[in-house]
Scaffold this motif. Structure first.
Motif, PDB file in Angstrom:
ATOM      1  N   GLY A  70       0.812  -1.214   0.000  1.00 33.78           N
ATOM      2  CA  GLY A  70       0.000   0.000   0.000  1.00 33.78           C
ATOM      3  C   GLY A  70       0.836   1.249   0.000  1.00 33.78           C
ATOM      4  O   GLY A  70       0.502   2.242  -0.663  1.00 33.78           O
ATOM      5  N   VAL A  71       1.954   1.229   0.728  1.00 34.00           N
ATOM      6  CA  VAL A  71       2.856   2.380   0.772  1.00 34.00           C
ATOM      7  C   VAL A  71       3.542   2.555  -0.580  1.00 34.00           C
ATOM      8  O   VAL A  71       3.645   3.670  -1.105  1.00 34.00           O
ATOM      9  N   VAL A  72       4.017   1.450  -1.163  1.00 28.68           N
ATOM     10  CA  VAL A  72       4.691   1.531  -2.463  1.00 28.68           C
ATOM     11  C   VAL A  72       3.744   2.081  -3.518  1.00 28.68           C
ATOM     12  O   VAL A  72       4.098   2.972  -4.298  1.00 28.68           O
ATOM     13  N   GLY A  73       2.511   1.581  -3.546  1.00 25.77           N
ATOM     14  CA  GLY A  73       1.556   2.046  -4.542  1.00 25.77           C
ATOM     15  C   GLY A  73       1.176   3.507  -4.365  1.00 25.77           C
ATOM     16  O   GLY A  73       1.119   4.265  -5.335  1.00 25.77           O
ATOM     17  N   SER A  74       0.934   3.918  -3.125  1.00 27.89           N
ATOM     18  CA  SER A  74       0.537   5.305  -2.888  1.00 27.89           C
ATOM     19  C   SER A  74       1.708   6.269  -3.006  1.00 27.89           C
ATOM     20  O   SER A  74       1.504   7.487  -3.101  1.00 27.89           O
ATOM     21  N   ALA A  75       2.936   5.751  -3.029  1.00 31.81           N
ATOM     22  CA  ALA A  75       4.104   6.614  -3.242  1.00 31.81           C
ATOM     23  C   ALA A  75       4.128   7.185  -4.656  1.00 31.81           C
ATOM     24  O   ALA A  75       4.845   8.149  -4.925  1.00 31.81           O
ATOM     25  N   ALA A  76       3.339   6.605  -5.563  1.00 31.15           N
ATOM     26  CA  ALA A  76       3.294   7.119  -6.936  1.00 31.15           C
ATOM     27  C   ALA A  76       2.853   8.575  -6.958  1.00 31.15           C
ATOM     28  O   ALA A  76       3.427   9.411  -7.667  1.00 31.15           O
ATOM     29  N   LEU A  77       1.827   8.902  -6.173  1.00 28.79           N
ATOM     30  CA  LEU A  77       1.355  10.291  -6.123  1.00 28.79           C
ATOM     31  C   LEU A  77       2.386  11.180  -5.458  1.00 28.79           C
ATOM     32  O   LEU A  77       2.640  12.307  -5.904  1.00 28.79           O
ATOM     33  N   LEU A  78       3.003  10.701  -4.398  1.00 28.56           N
ATOM     34  CA  LEU A  78       4.021  11.481  -3.706  1.00 28.56           C
ATOM     35  C   LEU A  78       5.184  11.810  -4.631  1.00 28.56           C
ATOM     36  O   LEU A  78       5.593  12.970  -4.756  1.00 28.56           O
ATOM     37  N   PHE A  79       5.719  10.801  -5.304  1.00 34.27           N
ATOM     38  CA  PHE A  79       6.878  11.012  -6.174  1.00 34.27           C
ATOM     39  C   PHE A  79       6.539  11.904  -7.371  1.00 34.27           C
ATOM     40  O   PHE A  79       7.408  12.628  -7.871  1.00 34.27           O
ATOM     41  N   SER A  80       5.306  11.834  -7.854  1.00 32.65           N
ATOM     42  CA  SER A  80       4.940  12.632  -9.031  1.00 32.65           C
ATOM     43  C   SER A  80       5.046  14.122  -8.752  1.00 32.65           C
ATOM     44  O   SER A  80       5.274  14.918  -9.669  1.00 32.65           O
ATOM     45  N   HIS A  81       4.908  14.529  -7.489  1.00 31.17           N
ATOM     46  CA  HIS A  81       5.043  15.949  -7.127  1.00 31.17           C
ATOM     47  C   HIS A  81       6.496  16.416  -7.266  1.00 31.17           C
ATOM     48  O   HIS A  81       6.760  17.616  -7.318  1.00 31.17           O
ATOM     49  N   TYR A  82       7.432  15.492  -7.319  1.00 26.11           N
ATOM     50  CA  TYR A  82       8.846  15.817  -7.371  1.00 26.11           C
ATOM     51  C   TYR A  82       9.430  15.638  -8.775  1.00 26.11           C
ATOM     52  O   TYR A  82      10.636  15.755  -8.959  1.00 26.11           O
ATOM     53  N   LEU A  83       8.590  15.329  -9.751  1.00 28.73           N
ATOM     54  CA  LEU A  83       9.055  15.116 -11.108  1.00 28.73           C
ATOM     55  C   LEU A  83       8.872  16.380 -11.952  1.00 28.73           C
ATOM     56  O   LEU A  83       7.784  16.957 -11.984  1.00 28.73           O
ATOM     57  N   GLY A 135      16.887  10.548  -8.029  1.00 28.39           N
ATOM     58  CA  GLY A 135      17.428   9.293  -8.536  1.00 28.39           C
ATOM     59  C   GLY A 135      18.080   8.432  -7.480  1.00 28.39           C
ATOM     60  O   GLY A 135      18.202   7.219  -7.652  1.00 28.39           O
ATOM     61  N   ASP A 136      18.499   9.034  -6.396  1.00 28.30           N
ATOM     62  CA  ASP A 136      19.163   8.297  -5.322  1.00 28.30           C
ATOM     63  C   ASP A 136      18.133   7.450  -4.578  1.00 28.30           C
ATOM     64  O   ASP A 136      17.182   7.973  -4.001  1.00 28.30           O
ATOM     65  N   THR A 137      18.343   6.131  -4.593  1.00 25.80           N
ATOM     66  CA  THR A 137      17.378   5.222  -3.976  1.00 25.80           C
ATOM     67  C   THR A 137      17.209   5.485  -2.484  1.00 25.80           C
ATOM     68  O   THR A 137      16.099   5.441  -1.953  1.00 25.80           O
ATOM     69  N   SER A 138      18.295   5.775  -1.806  1.00 22.10           N
ATOM     70  CA  SER A 138      18.206   6.022  -0.368  1.00 22.10           C
ATOM     71  C   SER A 138      17.403   7.279  -0.062  1.00 22.10           C
ATOM     72  O   SER A 138      16.691   7.351   0.943  1.00 22.10           O
ATOM     73  N   VAL A 139      17.497   8.287  -0.928  1.00 22.31           N
ATOM     74  CA  VAL A 139      16.725   9.519  -0.728  1.00 22.31           C
ATOM     75  C   VAL A 139      15.238   9.256  -0.964  1.00 22.31           C
ATOM     76  O   VAL A 139      14.379   9.756  -0.236  1.00 22.31           O
ATOM     77  N   LEU A 140      14.927   8.449  -1.974  1.00 23.71           N
ATOM     78  CA  LEU A 140      13.532   8.085  -2.212  1.00 23.71           C
ATOM     79  C   LEU A 140      12.947   7.353  -1.003  1.00 23.71           C
ATOM     80  O   LEU A 140      11.830   7.643  -0.564  1.00 23.71           O
ATOM     81  N   ALA A 141      13.711   6.410  -0.476  1.00 23.40           N
ATOM     82  CA  ALA A 141      13.244   5.665   0.689  1.00 23.40           C
ATOM     83  C   ALA A 141      13.084   6.578   1.900  1.00 23.40           C
ATOM     84  O   ALA A 141      12.120   6.454   2.668  1.00 23.40           O
ATOM     85  N   GLN A 142      14.011   7.523   2.056  1.00 19.68           N
ATOM     86  CA  GLN A 142      13.928   8.474   3.163  1.00 19.68           C
ATOM     87  C   GLN A 142      12.686   9.344   3.029  1.00 19.68           C
ATOM     88  O   GLN A 142      12.005   9.653   4.025  1.00 19.68           O
ATOM     89  N   LEU A 143      12.372   9.751   1.813  1.00 23.82           N
ATOM     90  CA  LEU A 143      11.192  10.576   1.570  1.00 23.82           C
ATOM     91  C   LEU A 143       9.916   9.826   1.948  1.00 23.82           C
ATOM     92  O   LEU A 143       9.030  10.371   2.616  1.00 23.82           O
ATOM     93  N   VAL A 144       9.819   8.570   1.539  1.00 25.01           N
ATOM     94  CA  VAL A 144       8.643   7.766   1.867  1.00 25.01           C
ATOM     95  C   VAL A 144       8.538   7.564   3.379  1.00 25.01           C
ATOM     96  O   VAL A 144       7.458   7.683   3.968  1.00 25.01           O
TER      97      VAL A 144
END
Length: 296
Positions: free
Chosen positions: A110-123, A235-244
């Motif tokens: 559920g977190v991975v799927g809903s992260a799509a909206l979160l990440f889209s704000h940063y694109l 692009g940094d995977t650790s930063v993405l994980a930290q954001l979530v």
């Protein structure tokens, strides 16, 4: 068990940025795969990975979208999420890669799927175009339309997070870029220009630049084949994980999956009004959530 990420065409599966990032499943249109094969493939994917998050563009052909809905309906499986994304093709591809990157972490489906909206704000998704005469997805004024008929004209267009259009070489504002560290993914179309890599990338202070194949849908989405599509994103995977991890999580009131945001992507249930207010307050702005990342 990593949540599987699926897309609707092979050209939306970008090369991974590290050795840990899994690939994405491809769900072809009805004309390229029978319904029986599509059902069997999805069932196998669910059994293997537990949950599947399907990202598909808002511009997807109606028969293809219906095929996705049919698969989910026939399987009667609450472990399949259909996430409609209103981004240009390369933007969706970058978003899918970001979800693939965080799928290896200890985040629930559920977190991975809903992260799509979160990440889209940063694109920051856009393109260099030689004409905006057939551009329908970004508002274009009459003046820009008139200029697009002048030989040699080129335009920088930003579709997300906020629409913007500039004429290359003219005095005026530049394309608004991110205030945090990003990787720039570039897909070259039939246009002779290095403006994206030589001018835009340095002005946005990107941390890395990656080349990709231009998705076939990009020509229709942008209204021309003479373009360079680009997307700046974390692009940094650790930063993405930290954001979530920095965003408040809530259990879905219907299916029980943990999620971020206001709606479960698997069962479509909304959080309570009180939880909605808390979730809105927990969303981190790019500048605040990634403060200091631009210097890394």
């Amino acid at each position: 068990m990593a949540t599987a990420i699926a897309v609707t065409s092979a050209d939306l599966v970008l090369a991974p940025l590290d050795g840990r990032t899994p690939s994405a499943a491809v769900l072809p249109p009805p004309g390229e795969q029978s319904l029986d094969d599509a059902l069997a493939g999805m069932q196998a994917l669910v059994e293997q990975c537990g949950h599947v998050v399907v990202l598909y563009p808002s511009s997807l052909a109606v028969p293809h979208e219906r095929r996705l809905q049919t698969i989910r309906s026939v399987l009667e499986n609450g472990r399949i999420a259909l996430v409609r994304v209103d981004l240009p093709p390369l933007g969706l591809a970058v978003l899918a890669r970001q979800l693939r990157q965080i799928s290896v972490f200890d985040f629930g489906a559920g977190v991975v799927g809903s992260a799509a909206l979160l990440f889209s704000h940063y694109l920051y998704a856009g393109a260099l175009l030689n004409s905006v005469a057939k551009l329908d997805h970004v508002a274009v004024g009459l003046k820009a339309h008139a200029k697009s008929w002048v030989p040699g004209s080129q335009f920088g267009v930003l579709a997300s997070p906020a629409p913007q259009l500039i004429k290359i070489g003219a005095d005026g504002p530049a394309l608004a870029g991110p205030m945090f560290g990003t990787y720039l993914t570039v897909a070259q179309g039939r246009i002779a220009s290095d403006w994206v890599t030589s001018t835009l990338a340095p002005s946005w202070n990107v941390q890395a630049l990656h080349q990709a194949e231009l998705p076939k849908e990009s020509l229709r989405w942008w209204g021309t084949g003479k373009l360079v599509e680009f997307v700046a994103g974390i692009g940094d995977t650790s930063v993405l994980a930290q954001l979530v991890a920095s965003v408040k999580r809530q259990p879905c009131p219907w299916c029980g999956l943990e999620l971020i945001g206001e709606r479960c992507v698997f069962c479509s249930a909304s959080l309570s009004p009180h939880a909605n207010q808390q979730a809105r307050g927990s969303v981190v702005s790019p500048e605040a959530g990634l403060q200091g990342q631009s210097a890394e």
